[in-house]
Design a protein around this motif. Sequence first.
Motif, mmCIF file in Angstrom:
data_model
loop_
_atom_site.group_PDB
_atom_site.id
_atom_site.type_symbol
_atom_site.label_atom_id
_atom_site.label_comp_id
_atom_site.label_asym_id
_atom_site.label_seq_id
_atom_site.Cartn_x
_atom_site.Cartn_y
_atom_site.Cartn_z
ATOM 1 N N HIS A 176 -1.856 -5.591 6.352
ATOM 2 C CA HIS A 176 -0.861 -6.624 6.674
ATOM 3 C C HIS A 176 -0.345 -6.495 8.099
ATOM 4 O O HIS A 176 0.015 -7.512 8.711
ATOM 5 C CB HIS A 176 0.277 -6.563 5.652
ATOM 6 C CG HIS A 176 -0.112 -7.062 4.292
ATOM 7 N ND1 HIS A 176 -0.189 -8.409 3.999
ATOM 8 C CD2 HIS A 176 -0.500 -6.411 3.170
ATOM 9 C CE1 HIS A 176 -0.578 -8.557 2.741
ATOM 10 N NE2 HIS A 176 -0.775 -7.370 2.217
ATOM 11 N N ARG A 177 -0.302 -5.277 8.649
ATOM 12 C CA ARG A 177 0.049 -5.163 10.066
ATOM 13 C C ARG A 177 -0.987 -5.867 10.929
ATOM 14 O O ARG A 177 -0.657 -6.565 11.893
ATOM 15 C CB ARG A 177 0.157 -3.687 10.469
ATOM 16 C CG ARG A 177 0.686 -3.514 11.913
ATOM 17 C CD ARG A 177 0.015 -2.357 12.622
ATOM 18 N NE ARG A 177 -1.425 -2.493 12.720
ATOM 19 C CZ ARG A 177 -2.049 -3.227 13.642
ATOM 20 N NH1 ARG A 177 -1.363 -3.926 14.533
ATOM 21 N NH2 ARG A 177 -3.381 -3.287 13.668
ATOM 22 N N ASP A 230 -3.270 -0.926 2.563
ATOM 23 C CA ASP A 230 -2.764 -2.301 2.583
ATOM 24 C C ASP A 230 -1.655 -2.471 3.614
ATOM 25 O O ASP A 230 -1.415 -3.586 4.098
ATOM 26 C CB ASP A 230 -2.249 -2.709 1.196
ATOM 27 C CG ASP A 230 -3.378 -3.063 0.249
ATOM 28 O OD1 ASP A 230 -4.373 -3.637 0.716
ATOM 29 O OD2 ASP A 230 -3.278 -2.771 -0.950
ATOM 30 N N GLU A 250 2.379 -14.858 7.300
ATOM 31 C CA GLU A 250 2.311 -13.714 8.201
ATOM 32 C C GLU A 250 2.742 -14.105 9.614
ATOM 33 O O GLU A 250 3.417 -13.324 10.311
ATOM 34 C CB GLU A 250 0.883 -13.151 8.225
ATOM 35 C CG GLU A 250 0.415 -12.529 6.911
ATOM 36 C CD GLU A 250 0.867 -11.088 6.765
ATOM 37 O OE1 GLU A 250 1.685 -10.617 7.588
ATOM 38 O OE2 GLU A 250 0.412 -10.422 5.816
ATOM 39 N N GLN A 296 8.056 -3.664 8.096
ATOM 40 C CA GLN A 296 7.168 -4.118 7.028
ATOM 41 C C GLN A 296 7.755 -3.834 5.650
ATOM 42 O O GLN A 296 7.628 -4.645 4.733
ATOM 43 C CB GLN A 296 5.783 -3.484 7.188
ATOM 44 C CG GLN A 296 5.031 -4.031 8.399
ATOM 45 C CD GLN A 296 3.538 -3.749 8.334
ATOM 46 O OE1 GLN A 296 3.000 -3.079 9.197
ATOM 47 N NE2 GLN A 296 2.868 -4.252 7.328
ATOM 48 N N LYS A 331 -2.369 -17.213 -2.317
ATOM 49 C CA LYS A 331 -3.297 -16.165 -2.745
ATOM 50 C C LYS A 331 -4.202 -16.733 -3.828
ATOM 51 O O LYS A 331 -3.727 -17.138 -4.899
ATOM 52 C CB LYS A 331 -2.547 -14.937 -3.260
ATOM 53 C CG LYS A 331 -3.462 -13.739 -3.487
ATOM 54 C CD LYS A 331 -2.669 -12.469 -3.758
ATOM 55 C CE LYS A 331 -3.598 -11.256 -3.910
ATOM 56 N NZ LYS A 331 -2.873 -9.989 -4.139
ATOM 57 N N TRP A 348 -2.871 -8.348 10.043
ATOM 58 C CA TRP A 348 -2.731 -9.799 9.884
ATOM 59 C C TRP A 348 -1.550 -10.336 10.686
ATOM 60 O O TRP A 348 -1.595 -11.456 11.199
ATOM 61 C CB TRP A 348 -2.581 -10.152 8.416
ATOM 62 C CG TRP A 348 -3.827 -9.861 7.610
ATOM 63 C CD1 TRP A 348 -5.005 -9.373 8.082
ATOM 64 C CD2 TRP A 348 -3.987 -10.042 6.204
ATOM 65 N NE1 TRP A 348 -5.910 -9.238 7.061
ATOM 66 C CE2 TRP A 348 -5.314 -9.639 5.893
ATOM 67 C CE3 TRP A 348 -3.165 -10.491 5.181
ATOM 68 C CZ2 TRP A 348 -5.819 -9.681 4.595
ATOM 69 C CZ3 TRP A 348 -3.665 -10.535 3.888
ATOM 70 C CH2 TRP A 348 -4.975 -10.137 3.599
ATOM 71 N N GLN A 388 2.447 -4.109 -0.835
ATOM 72 C CA GLN A 388 1.919 -5.467 -0.842
ATOM 73 C C GLN A 388 3.092 -6.440 -0.988
ATOM 74 O O GLN A 388 4.249 -6.022 -1.066
ATOM 75 C CB GLN A 388 0.895 -5.678 -1.972
ATOM 76 C CG GLN A 388 -0.510 -5.233 -1.635
ATOM 77 C CD GLN A 388 -1.531 -5.657 -2.670
ATOM 78 O OE1 GLN A 388 -1.192 -6.013 -3.800
ATOM 79 N NE2 GLN A 388 -2.798 -5.620 -2.305
ATOM 80 N N TYR A 389 2.771 -7.745 -1.054
ATOM 81 C CA TYR A 389 3.803 -8.778 -1.193
ATOM 82 C C TYR A 389 3.697 -9.488 -2.542
ATOM 83 O O TYR A 389 3.921 -10.694 -2.638
ATOM 84 C CB TYR A 389 3.674 -9.803 -0.061
ATOM 85 C CG TYR A 389 4.044 -9.280 1.298
ATOM 86 C CD1 TYR A 389 5.356 -9.330 1.769
ATOM 87 C CD2 TYR A 389 3.082 -8.718 2.124
ATOM 88 C CE1 TYR A 389 5.696 -8.860 3.031
ATOM 89 C CE2 TYR A 389 3.399 -8.234 3.386
ATOM 90 C CZ TYR A 389 4.710 -8.304 3.835
ATOM 91 O OH TYR A 389 5.047 -7.827 5.076
ATOM 92 N N TYR A 410 -7.009 -13.959 2.992
ATOM 93 C CA TYR A 410 -6.124 -14.731 2.118
ATOM 94 C C TYR A 410 -6.150 -16.192 2.576
ATOM 95 O O TYR A 410 -6.501 -16.485 3.718
ATOM 96 C CB TYR A 410 -4.692 -14.203 2.196
ATOM 97 C CG TYR A 410 -4.392 -13.039 1.269
ATOM 98 C CD1 TYR A 410 -5.391 -12.184 0.811
ATOM 99 C CD2 TYR A 410 -3.087 -12.778 0.861
ATOM 100 C CE1 TYR A 410 -5.105 -11.108 -0.018
ATOM 101 C CE2 TYR A 410 -2.786 -11.709 0.026
ATOM 102 C CZ TYR A 410 -3.796 -10.877 -0.407
ATOM 103 O OH TYR A 410 -3.507 -9.818 -1.231
#
Length: 520
Positions: A35-36, A31, A70, A101, A194, A38, A159-160, A62
């Motif tokens: 996200h990197r 993950d 992002e 991050q 989300k 994205w 994750q966020y 998402y």
Amino acid sequence: MAADSCSWFSALAVGVSLLKCFFISAYRSTDFEVHRNWLAITHSLPVSRWYYENTSEWTLDYPPLFAWFEFGLSQVARSFDANMLQVENLNYASPATVLFQRLSVIVTDVVFIYAARECCRCVRDPKGSRDILSQPSFVLAVLLLWNFGLLLVDHIHFQYNGFLFGFLLLSVAKHLQSQHLQGALLFAFLLNLKHIYLYVAPAYGVYLLRSYCFTQDNKDGSIRWSSFSLRRLLALGAIVTSVCALSFGPFIAMGQLPQVLSRLFPFKRGLCHAYWAPNIWALYNVLDKTLAVLGVRLKLLDKAELPLASMTGGLVQEFEHSVLPSVTPAVTLVCTLLSILPAAASIWLRPRGARGFLRCLLLCALGSFMFGWHVHEKAILIAILPLSILAVENREDAGIFLILTTTGHYSLFPLLFTPAELPFKVALMLMFSIFSFTALRKLHSAQGFLLHPLEVIYLLGLVAVAIACEVVFPLSPWQQRLPFLPLLVTSVYCAMGVCYAFLRLYASLLLQREDKPKLL
């Protein structure tokens, strides 16, 4: 929450933030690269290509508001290491990238911290009590801010979720405070950040229609149809429409809505995740496997005609069951709707205020978790975190909370499979569990035991499962022949606890006469 409580709340928030910094260099899952990538997509490409870009297997899936989130992060990321924002730099993880991050998760958790503070304002502390463990607001703050599952999933695994759960808890708090339009607005933003929170959308829809748009009840508690407020319905509709237009409008204008939706709902991923979430389908899969083995041994089935044992291969794709009927997305949808229908009907027929809504929300979350398609194990937190509010107020809910959190949190252990993280995940879960049992028992000490003997025995069984899976199995010869076995055992054992908590929570909603308001 009293004004003099700000000191300990600030201490809890600062303390957990410092603990999160300790995990900056810890193990991180795929993950992190998701996200990197994205960040790179939203920073380097025009909006029209965001949902088409597929250089990496981790495509943007998402809703658009999270994509813009992002994009906002990427504006800061370029000050750390601009190379992380290049789409072709797959699996890029320079020290500056890791630092950025990790810090982005910690900083955006301020939304969760604020939401936890608002939730603490919604519970009443006993007057004159100097024992901090006798204050529901303090216990609730610890259960939320120091939640083991959230620490593991966000700050080690990566994750966020804290940022997103902040919107959910803040929305719940606003409803508990009778600020319904603000609660609806926050939830609309959350859905567009989300879409997994569609799990609890039925609870919002039924509650707001029944208890906000209809302003009065008859003396027997039935709905007074003449009290319907069109103005309130239009206000809610305007909020939802505006947020969705803000989120999806540009993609609708570009004719890309079908492409966006295909990314958000990829049904070809299969019934179960690579690691089975502890739900009804984990039990179904094991039953199917057991019947297949028995059928072959009793010579009732031909092994050559059975599908390969792919369901236990740890892959994410579609498979067929061997003996039992294979499950389709339509079947899971029907099962999910049937599982939440009694809860929705209950708050429509017998509305019991915002806490009745909260119970319905929990049942929608658990019903979707139990019967949904391709459910992630992390989704159990959607039920665990809001249940914390009820746990500090009611003994029955406290018992359910202890069962659900213990089994749900332990089911997350396989996410951290490296030996280096074993001491940390064990220590953190023990600390959180010991506090939960101790604090909730003290809060409800005058009302009897929180758990029945059989429930205690079941939870102690998790210790045996943990020793077998984390210590014994890695040293055994089975590790090479049956690598999926620890995941299977963990998922199935935890699934029994989650199912039990789901049934107990349903009983508390359907059998309880009324919720006593405890708003300040």
